[in-house]
Design a protein around this motif. Structure first.
Motif, PDB file in Angstrom:
ATOM      1  N   THR A 158       0.827  -1.200   0.000  1.00  0.00           N
ATOM      2  CA  THR A 158       0.000   0.000   0.000  1.00  0.00           C
ATOM      3  C   THR A 158       0.867   1.258   0.000  1.00  0.00           C
ATOM      4  O   THR A 158       1.714   1.419   0.882  1.00  0.00           O
ATOM      5  N   PRO A 159       0.658   2.162  -0.974  1.00  0.00           N
ATOM      6  CA  PRO A 159       1.426   3.411  -0.996  1.00  0.00           C
ATOM      7  C   PRO A 159       1.207   4.196   0.307  1.00  0.00           C
ATOM      8  O   PRO A 159       0.098   4.294   0.805  1.00  0.00           O
ATOM      9  N   GLY A 160       2.289   4.741   0.835  1.00  0.00           N
ATOM     10  CA  GLY A 160       2.207   5.534   2.061  1.00  0.00           C
ATOM     11  C   GLY A 160       2.230   4.709   3.329  1.00  0.00           C
ATOM     12  O   GLY A 160       2.421   5.237   4.411  1.00  0.00           O
ATOM     13  N   LEU A 161       2.032   3.413   3.228  1.00  0.00           N
ATOM     14  CA  LEU A 161       2.084   2.538   4.407  1.00  0.00           C
ATOM     15  C   LEU A 161       3.206   1.528   4.207  1.00  0.00           C
ATOM     16  O   LEU A 161       4.361   1.823   4.451  1.00  0.00           O
ATOM     17  N   GLY A 162       2.856   0.333   3.757  1.00  0.00           N
ATOM     18  CA  GLY A 162       3.868  -0.712   3.576  1.00  0.00           C
ATOM     19  C   GLY A 162       4.910  -0.372   2.530  1.00  0.00           C
ATOM     20  O   GLY A 162       6.030  -0.854   2.584  1.00  0.00           O
ATOM     21  N   ALA A 163       4.553   0.484   1.580  1.00  0.00           N
ATOM     22  CA  ALA A 163       5.493   0.844   0.511  1.00  0.00           C
ATOM     23  C   ALA A 163       6.706   1.591   1.033  1.00  0.00           C
ATOM     24  O   ALA A 163       7.721   1.678   0.345  1.00  0.00           O
ATOM     25  N   LYS A 164       6.627   2.114   2.241  1.00  0.00           N
ATOM     26  CA  LYS A 164       7.781   2.841   2.777  1.00  0.00           C
ATOM     27  C   LYS A 164       8.745   1.943   3.551  1.00  0.00           C
ATOM     28  O   LYS A 164       9.575   2.428   4.308  1.00  0.00           O
ATOM     29  N   MET A 165       8.664   0.627   3.339  1.00  0.00           N
ATOM     30  CA  MET A 165       9.535  -0.305   4.065  1.00  0.00           C
ATOM     31  C   MET A 165      11.013  -0.030   3.820  1.00  0.00           C
ATOM     32  O   MET A 165      11.820  -0.180   4.727  1.00  0.00           O
ATOM     33  N   ASP A 166      11.372   0.376   2.607  1.00  0.00           N
ATOM     34  CA  ASP A 166      12.785   0.615   2.326  1.00  0.00           C
ATOM     35  C   ASP A 166      13.340   1.782   3.137  1.00  0.00           C
ATOM     36  O   ASP A 166      14.481   1.738   3.582  1.00  0.00           O
ATOM     37  N   GLN A 167      12.538   2.816   3.385  1.00  0.00           N
ATOM     38  CA  GLN A 167      13.005   3.927   4.221  1.00  0.00           C
ATOM     39  C   GLN A 167      12.892   3.570   5.707  1.00  0.00           C
ATOM     40  O   GLN A 167      13.781   3.884   6.495  1.00  0.00           O
ATOM     41  N   TRP A 168      11.799   2.925   6.083  1.00  0.00           N
ATOM     42  CA  TRP A 168      11.540   2.621   7.490  1.00  0.00           C
ATOM     43  C   TRP A 168      12.647   1.772   8.102  1.00  0.00           C
ATOM     44  O   TRP A 168      13.159   2.060   9.180  1.00  0.00           O
ATOM     45  N   PHE A 169      13.015   0.695   7.406  1.00  0.00           N
ATOM     46  CA  PHE A 169      13.992  -0.235   7.969  1.00  0.00           C
ATOM     47  C   PHE A 169      15.445   0.197   7.759  1.00  0.00           C
ATOM     48  O   PHE A 169      16.365  -0.512   8.145  1.00  0.00           O
ATOM     49  N   LYS A 170      15.654   1.377   7.164  1.00  0.00           N
ATOM     50  CA  LYS A 170      16.994   1.975   7.111  1.00  0.00           C
ATOM     51  C   LYS A 170      17.129   3.097   8.130  1.00  0.00           C
ATOM     52  O   LYS A 170      18.232   3.554   8.405  1.00  0.00           O
ATOM     53  N   ASP A 171      16.006   3.532   8.694  1.00  0.00           N
ATOM     54  CA  ASP A 171      16.025   4.551   9.742  1.00  0.00           C
ATOM     55  C   ASP A 171      16.752   3.978  10.959  1.00  0.00           C
ATOM     56  O   ASP A 171      16.498   2.836  11.355  1.00  0.00           O
ATOM     57  N   PRO A 172      17.660   4.724  11.566  1.00  0.00           N
ATOM     58  CA  PRO A 172      18.431   4.189  12.705  1.00  0.00           C
ATOM     59  C   PRO A 172      17.578   3.625  13.852  1.00  0.00           C
ATOM     60  O   PRO A 172      18.023   2.728  14.566  1.00  0.00           O
ATOM     61  N   LYS A 173      16.351   4.106  14.021  1.00  0.00           N
ATOM     62  CA  LYS A 173      15.496   3.583  15.101  1.00  0.00           C
ATOM     63  C   LYS A 173      14.948   2.189  14.797  1.00  0.00           C
ATOM     64  O   LYS A 173      14.569   1.465  15.703  1.00  0.00           O
ATOM     65  N   HIS A 174      14.852   1.843  13.522  1.00  0.00           N
ATOM     66  CA  HIS A 174      14.216   0.584  13.127  1.00  0.00           C
ATOM     67  C   HIS A 174      15.110  -0.274  12.228  1.00  0.00           C
ATOM     68  O   HIS A 174      14.644  -1.248  11.662  1.00  0.00           O
ATOM     69  N   THR A 175      16.339   0.086  12.073  1.00  0.00           N
ATOM     70  CA  THR A 175      17.176  -0.520  11.042  1.00  0.00           C
ATOM     71  C   THR A 175      17.471  -2.012  11.266  1.00  0.00           C
ATOM     72  O   THR A 175      17.559  -2.467  12.399  1.00  0.00           O
ATOM     73  N   VAL A 176      17.608  -2.696  10.152  1.00  0.00           N
ATOM     74  CA  VAL A 176      18.088  -4.078  10.196  1.00  0.00           C
ATOM     75  C   VAL A 176      19.558  -4.118   9.789  1.00  0.00           C
ATOM     76  O   VAL A 176      20.218  -5.138   9.963  1.00  0.00           O
ATOM     77  N   ASN A 177      20.060  -3.019   9.269  1.00  0.00           N
ATOM     78  CA  ASN A 177      21.460  -2.949   8.855  1.00  0.00           C
ATOM     79  C   ASN A 177      22.377  -3.038  10.074  1.00  0.00           C
ATOM     80  O   ASN A 177      22.048  -2.578  11.158  1.00  0.00           O
ATOM     81  N   ARG A 178      23.545  -3.652   9.836  1.00  0.00           N
ATOM     82  CA  ARG A 178      24.574  -3.827  10.855  1.00  0.00           C
ATOM     83  C   ARG A 178      24.132  -4.735  12.001  1.00  0.00           C
ATOM     84  O   ARG A 178      24.737  -4.737  13.056  1.00  0.00           O
ATOM     85  N   ARG A 179      23.067  -5.482  11.818  1.00  0.00           N
ATOM     86  CA  ARG A 179      22.642  -6.437  12.856  1.00  0.00           C
ATOM     87  C   ARG A 179      23.360  -7.756  12.638  1.00  0.00           C
ATOM     88  O   ARG A 179      23.482  -8.233  11.531  1.00  0.00           O
ATOM     89  N   HIS A 180      23.802  -8.333  13.717  1.00  0.00           N
ATOM     90  CA  HIS A 180      24.457  -9.641  13.698  1.00  0.00           C
ATOM     91  C   HIS A 180      23.354 -10.686  13.852  1.00  0.00           C
ATOM     92  O   HIS A 180      22.631 -10.682  14.836  1.00  0.00           O
TER      93      HIS A 180
END
Length: 188
Positions: A121-143
């Protein structure tokens, strides 16, 4: 000019001819666009691999099967030494299929990810690429060794996208699945 009467045979013939013409046009457009679309998809995949991996000068492509599902895997090397792996993972979200390229370093850490395609859904689930790169929610750098990524509603430590929990779960499942495929190739 004489007006042609409306008969079942005349209408059927007209409809058949119209359908044949449009079917031919659609087939022609499909043939013309098939190769450029495939090339664009391949270029997007290659760009995603470059984005989710550290600098590399060699890449080995493979396919790994985990629980009956095939994952394209791209092991990268720098100066002959393995430095990480990119894995393409697909799962179903709220709106349909979510395809993600996830990069891992050789220490089981998520380097980065790229969303290749989705129908969320645009504006909701479609923002997953920004949401999960935000430092508060990121999956990056997780072991991820011996760890499964989960949203906080399921006992995990990652906040779901507001009003898009199904998409968030699907995205994290895609990363988890990519990690399973990565571990299969890690020691090869």
């Amino acid at each position: 000019m004489k007006k042609v009467g409306s008969t079942f045979a005349g209408m059927s013939l007209s409809l058949t001819l119209i359908c044949l013409v449009f079917t031919g046009l659609m087939a022609t457009v499909y043939d013309i666009t098939l190769e450029p679309i495939a090339e664009a998809g391949k270029a997007k995949q290659q760009n995603a691999i470059k984005a989710v991996q550290n600098d590399f000068d060699e890449m080995v492509t493979d396919t790994v099967t985990v629980d009956g599902k095939a994952y394209p895997v791209f092991k990268t090397y720098k100066a002959g030494k393995w430095n990480g792996t990119a894995v393409e993972s697909t799962t179903n979200g709220y709106g349909g299929e979510i395809k993600v390229m996830v990069g891992f370093d050789n220490q089981d850490n998520v380097v980065d990810f790229q969303v290749l395609s989705h129908s969320e859904t645009p504006g909701l689930g479609a923002k997953m690429d920004q949401w999960f790169k935000d430092p508060k929610h990121t999956v990056n750098r997780r072991h991820l060794e011996n760890k499964t990524l989960k949203v906080s509603k399921d006992g995990g430590d990652i906040d779901a996208i507001t009003a898009a929990t199904i998409t968030s779960r699907a995205f994290l499942n895609s990363v988890n699945d990519a990690y399973k495929a990565y571990t299969r190739t890690k020691n090869n």
